[in-house]
Design an enzyme around this catalytic site. Structure first.
Site, mmCIF file in Angstrom:
data_model
loop_
_atom_site.group_PDB
_atom_site.id
_atom_site.type_symbol
_atom_site.label_atom_id
_atom_site.label_comp_id
_atom_site.label_asym_id
_atom_site.label_seq_id
_atom_site.Cartn_x
_atom_site.Cartn_y
_atom_site.Cartn_z
ATOM 1 N N ARG A 35 0.781 -1.239 0.000
ATOM 2 C CA ARG A 35 0.000 0.000 0.000
ATOM 3 C C ARG A 35 0.814 1.291 0.000
ATOM 4 N NH1 ARG A 35 -2.350 -3.987 2.606
ATOM 5 N NH2 ARG A 35 -4.429 -4.585 1.898
ATOM 6 N N ASP A 107 7.116 -14.374 2.338
ATOM 7 C CA ASP A 107 8.445 -14.474 1.726
ATOM 8 C C ASP A 107 9.426 -15.384 2.463
ATOM 9 O OD1 ASP A 107 9.281 -12.878 3.952
ATOM 10 O OD2 ASP A 107 8.960 -11.036 2.828
ATOM 11 N N HIS A 122 -0.570 -15.658 6.465
ATOM 12 C CA HIS A 122 -1.045 -15.712 5.078
ATOM 13 C C HIS A 122 -0.300 -16.746 4.249
ATOM 14 C CE1 HIS A 122 -2.507 -11.281 5.721
ATOM 15 N NE2 HIS A 122 -3.316 -12.170 6.268
ATOM 16 N N THR A 189 3.694 -2.741 8.986
ATOM 17 C CA THR A 189 2.362 -3.101 8.490
ATOM 18 C C THR A 189 1.443 -1.893 8.582
ATOM 19 O OG1 THR A 189 0.381 -4.438 8.857
ATOM 20 C CG2 THR A 189 1.847 -4.185 10.751
ATOM 21 N N SER A 190 0.593 -1.742 7.571
ATOM 22 C CA SER A 190 -0.345 -0.620 7.576
ATOM 23 C C SER A 190 -1.539 -0.919 8.482
ATOM 24 C CB SER A 190 -0.818 -0.335 6.151
ATOM 25 O OG SER A 190 -1.530 -1.454 5.657
ATOM 26 N N ASN A 212 6.681 1.864 11.986
ATOM 27 C CA ASN A 212 6.124 1.903 10.634
ATOM 28 C C ASN A 212 6.320 3.302 10.057
ATOM 29 O OD1 ASN A 212 4.588 0.041 8.841
ATOM 30 N ND2 ASN A 212 3.268 1.831 8.689
ATOM 31 N N ILE A 230 12.535 0.868 9.370
ATOM 32 C CA ILE A 230 12.841 -0.179 10.352
ATOM 33 C C ILE A 230 14.350 -0.348 10.556
ATOM 34 C CG2 ILE A 230 12.729 -2.696 10.743
ATOM 35 C CD1 ILE A 230 9.896 -2.537 9.413
HETATM 36 P P1 OAD Z 1 1.129 -2.769 3.544
HETATM 37 O O1 OAD Z 1 1.761 -2.511 2.231
HETATM 38 O O2 OAD Z 1 -0.323 -2.531 3.675
HETATM 39 O O3 OAD Z 1 1.853 -1.928 4.670
HETATM 40 C C1 OAD Z 1 3.247 -1.887 4.773
HETATM 41 C C2 OAD Z 1 3.607 -0.715 5.676
HETATM 42 O O4 OAD Z 1 5.013 -0.763 5.890
HETATM 43 C C3 OAD Z 1 3.282 0.642 5.071
HETATM 44 O O5 OAD Z 1 2.488 1.380 5.979
HETATM 45 C C4 OAD Z 1 4.655 1.303 4.877
HETATM 46 O O6 OAD Z 1 4.648 2.675 5.218
HETATM 47 C C5 OAD Z 1 5.524 0.541 5.852
HETATM 48 N N1 OAD Z 1 6.924 0.417 5.422
HETATM 49 C C6 OAD Z 1 7.397 0.055 4.212
HETATM 50 N N2 OAD Z 1 8.737 -0.044 4.235
HETATM 51 C C7 OAD Z 1 9.122 0.311 5.496
HETATM 52 C C8 OAD Z 1 10.381 0.410 6.154
HETATM 53 N N3 OAD Z 1 11.532 0.140 5.543
HETATM 54 N N4 OAD Z 1 10.390 0.784 7.464
HETATM 55 C C9 OAD Z 1 9.225 1.069 8.110
HETATM 56 N N5 OAD Z 1 8.025 0.973 7.542
HETATM 57 C C10 OAD Z 1 7.955 0.589 6.253
HETATM 58 O O7 OAD Z 1 1.522 -4.270 3.935
HETATM 59 P P2 OAD Z 1 0.833 -5.209 5.045
HETATM 60 O O8 OAD Z 1 0.339 -4.410 6.178
HETATM 61 O O9 OAD Z 1 1.798 -6.288 5.309
HETATM 62 O O10 OAD Z 1 -2.384 -10.003 2.243
HETATM 63 O O11 OAD Z 1 -0.389 -5.793 4.227
HETATM 64 C C11 OAD Z 1 -1.204 -6.754 4.821
HETATM 65 C C12 OAD Z 1 -1.746 -7.715 3.799
HETATM 66 O O12 OAD Z 1 -2.317 -6.991 2.704
HETATM 67 C C13 OAD Z 1 -0.688 -8.576 3.125
HETATM 68 O O13 OAD Z 1 -0.287 -9.681 3.892
HETATM 69 C C14 OAD Z 1 -1.395 -9.016 1.873
HETATM 70 C C15 OAD Z 1 -2.045 -7.711 1.479
HETATM 71 O O14 OAD Z 1 -3.256 -7.869 0.800
HETATM 72 C C16 OAD Z 1 -2.729 -10.973 1.390
HETATM 73 O O15 OAD Z 1 -2.264 -11.063 0.288
HETATM 74 C C17 OAD Z 1 -3.736 -11.946 1.937
#
Ligand code: OAD
Length: 252
Positions: A35, A107, A122, A189-190, A212, A230
Site C-alpha cells: 500500500r 516471503d 497468510h 504493516t499498515s 512503521n 525499520i
Molecule cells: P502494507 O503494504 O499494507 O503496509 C506496509 C507498511 O510498511 C506501510 O504502511 C509502509 O509505510 C511501511 N513500510 C514500508 N517499508 C518500510 C520500512 N523500511 N520501514 C518502516 N516501515 C515501512 O503491507 P501489510 O500491512 O503487510 O495479504 O499488508 C497486509 C496484507 O495486505 C498482506 O499480507 C497481503 C495484502 O493484501 C494478502 O495477500 C492476503
C-alpha cells in the site's frame, strides 16, 4: 531517557516477545510492500487488473494463467535475503527471549534469518498444498503456465487469498502468544487487513511498540510509535542493547 532507549529497556526486561510483521519489514530486502506509493496495489498491471483482485480465490480459480503470470512476476523473490530488521528479531531470540513472530508475509525471510518460532498468517509463497492437503516445496512442483502438479496431483500456492479463511491453528497460536506477551512489537504493516490487524487487541500489557514509516488507523493505541524506517530504528535500538551488554560484561 529517549523513546528508543526506553524501547530498548523494555526489550531487556521482557521475556516473552510477540512480534507482528508486515510487508514493510521486507522492503529493505528489495520486496515491494502493498500500500505504499511504490507498493504492488499502486502498480498498474498490464491488463489493468488491480493486484488486490488478482490475489483472490475467485480470480485464481477463474483466471489461473493470468494469476500464475503475476504470481511469478510480483510475489516470488527466491533470491531475496533477510535484512537488519529480520536479523534483529533473531538476535533477540539468541539473547534468550521467547520470541514469537506472527507474520503476514509470504516471503519466508524470518526463517531465512534463523528465527525459529514463526507463525505465517497468510502462508508461504515458497510452498504449495496438494489437492489432498499435503504441503510441499514449490521446487517440487511441475509447473506450466496455468497449473502446478506434484506426482500428478493438482497443487496450489500455500498462500491465503482474499475470500479464504486463515489457518485456524495458526490464528489460535498467534492469539495465545500475543495475549501472554510481555512486550508487543509491530513492524512494517499498515494494519489495514483483518484478522491480522485485530490481533493487536489480544495484547494485555502496556509495552506496545509500533515501527512503521507511515501512520496507521490503529497507531493511537500503541504505547510507543516510531514513524521511521525499520533498519534505521533497529540500528539505534541495537546500539543501546550492545552498549548495555558491554557494560554488564565489564562488571562481571
Ligand atoms: P502494507 O503494504 O499494507 O503496509 C506496509 C507498511 O510498511 C506501510 O504502511 C509502509 O509505510 C511501511 N513500510 C514500508 N517499508 C518500510 C520500512 N523500511 N520501514 C518502516 N516501515 C515501512 O503491507 P501489510 O500491512 O503487510 O495479504 O499488508 C497486509 C496484507 O495486505 C498482506 O499480507 C497481503 C495484502 O493484501 C494478502 O495477500 C492476503
Amino acid at each position: 531517557m529517549d523513546a528508543v532507549e526506553c524501547a530498548a529497556k523494555w526489550f531487556q526486561t521482557s521475556q516473552k516477545v510477540a512480534v507482528i510483521t508486515g510487508a514493510g519489514i521486507s522492503t529493505e530486502s528489495g520486496i515491494p510492500d502493498f500500500r505504499s506509493g511504490e507498493g504492488l496495489y499502486n502498480e498498474e498491471t498490464e491488463q489493468g487488473i488491480p493486484m488486490e483482485d488478482v490475489l483472490s480465490w475467485s480470480f485464481f480459480s477463474e483466471h489461473p494463467r493470468e494469476f500464475y503470470r503475476l504470481f511469478n512476476e510480483k510475489l516470488l523473490f527466491p533470491d531475496a535475503r533477510p535484512n537488519t530488521g529480520h536479523f534483529f528479531l533473531k538476535r533477540l531470540e539468541d539473547a534468550g527471549h521467547d520470541v514469537t513472530i506472527i507474520t503476514q508475509n509470504i516471503d519466508g525471510l524470518h526463517q531465512k534469518a534463523g528465527s525459529t518460532r514463526v507463525l505465517e498468517l497468510h502462508g508461504n509463497a515458497g510452498k504449495i498444498i496438494t489437492e489432498y492437503g499435503s504441503e510441499k516445496s514449490l521446487d517440487e512442483a511441475v509447473r506450466d503456465e496455468k497449473e502446478m502438479r506434484v506426482d500428478g496431483e493438482w497443487a496450489r500456492p500455500a498462500i491465503t487469498l482474499y475470500g479464504e479463511a486463515l489457518d485456524r491453528k495458526v490464528l489460535q497460536e498467534s492469539v495465545q502468544a500475543i495475549s501472554e506477551a510481555d512486550i508487543l512489537l509491530v513492524m512494517g504493516t499498515s494494519l489495514n487487513v483483518y484478522p491480522a490487524a485485530g490481533l493487536i487487541f489480544e495484547y494485555n500489557g502496556n509495552r506496545s511498540v509500533l515501527v512503521n514509516r507511515e501512520g496507521t488507523p490503529l497507531s493511537d493505541g500503541f504505547a510507543c510509535v516510531f514513524s521511521r524506517p525499520i533498519g534505521e530504528w533497529v540500528e539505534e535500538v541495537q546500539q543501546y542493547l550492545d552498549a548495555d551488554q558491554h557494560t554488564s560484561d565489564r562488571n562481571e
